[in-house]
Design an enzyme around this catalytic site. Sequence first.
Site, PDB file in Angstrom:
ATOM      1  N   THR A 240       0.835  -1.188   0.000  1.00  0.00           N
ATOM      2  CA  THR A 240       0.000   0.000   0.000  1.00  0.00           C
ATOM      3  C   THR A 240       0.875   1.245   0.000  1.00  0.00           C
ATOM      4  O   THR A 240       1.832   1.356   0.774  1.00  0.00           O
ATOM      5  CB  THR A 240      -0.911   0.017   1.244  1.00  0.00           C
ATOM      6  OG1 THR A 240      -1.735  -1.155   1.224  1.00  0.00           O
ATOM      7  CG2 THR A 240      -1.780   1.267   1.273  1.00  0.00           C
ATOM      8  N   CYS A 326      24.376   6.283   8.562  1.00  0.00           N
ATOM      9  CA  CYS A 326      23.956   4.887   8.422  1.00  0.00           C
ATOM     10  C   CYS A 326      24.956   3.912   9.023  1.00  0.00           C
ATOM     11  O   CYS A 326      24.651   2.741   9.209  1.00  0.00           O
ATOM     12  CB  CYS A 326      23.735   4.562   6.947  1.00  0.00           C
ATOM     13  SG  CYS A 326      22.423   5.537   6.196  1.00  0.00           S
TER      14      CYS A 326
END
Length: 388
Positions: A240, A326
Amino acid sequence: MRTEGEVVYLDYNATAPMRPEALEATVSAMQTVGNASSMHHLGRDAATRVDHARRQVADLLNCSPGELIFTSGATEANNLALHAAYARGGYLMTSAVEHPAVLEAARSLTAEQPDALVVLPVDSDGALDLELLSFTLAERDVALVSIMLANNETGVLVDLRPVVEAAHAAGALVHTDATQYVGRLPLDLSELDVDLLSLSAHKFGGPQGVGALFVRRGAALPYRPILVGGGHERGWRAGTLNVAGIVGLGAAAEAAGKRLEHEAVRIGELRDRLEGLLLAKVDDCHINGRRLARLPGVTSVTFPGVPADAVLVAMPHVAASDGSACSSGAPSPSHVLLAMGRSREDADSTIRLSLGYATTEQDIERAAEAVVAGVQHVRTVLAATHAP
């Protein structure tokens, strides 16, 4: 007017503060209901918002809206690009200074055949050896060349035009991780003939957790979804749609596009001012990649013998980084700086300061003062610790 206790935010390469336009659009979308795949009017309204955002991003890149696949961010987009290209067969080629989202994805894909991955070295400034790239393309059947437009740690820019020319002449596709470039410098995909491009909203003032992959129409690349279970995004990515995030991405793209050239000049001047202050007031420090073209808002500064983590602790009112967000907490030093020939000690003594659309002259003055004081404090402590 900033108060003395406020934090000066110089970590835009990790994530930029949300632009007011993006925040307003995201909140508005979150207050509505509707799955963009539903046929009722609420679903159609959500789909209309997504279509509008797709056009906003396409306008920033000068590409067709139909060439954009929405993802959860650049990491997913990078993985999707490499996954699809490697399925064609052949080698993957990248550089030693790429973001882990490219390097680790490439290593994972070629784990059973490590020789199928070619990692190109860089020089001491972070520049690619284009002759070696061309030689390797002539010697091997390369499926994809993945080279970033702007390095996330040093800000060093790569002119991709000769890379694209050489790769396409050899029959290889070209992907670029443009995460740090998009929304900061002009980018025209009608002129830069890459086949795939990754971006992330939160690097230029959109919400976290949403990005996009550009897939040029006509590229010899059948989709190879990583996530399966639905026909979303033309089969490229099941799930979705994140309507609120996508709407925020679109709003950030439009806002950034309106002020792109002005912001780039202003931020570049602020970066130069910051570097000038640090070079003038701190002995022995140096700027990594300074001799090459760089992003206007990024500086990677090495303070030899002064641990970066200690400097960051010593300046609590400046938000900066000791490398890629990261890889924060990782015990190993920056792979980017090591690839540029820096020693482990120098890599561990480097901080990254990254500016953005909301950075002010006052921020630069306060940050420079704090960095200088922080380095001096750490040096004093280290000298006392090692005194006989």
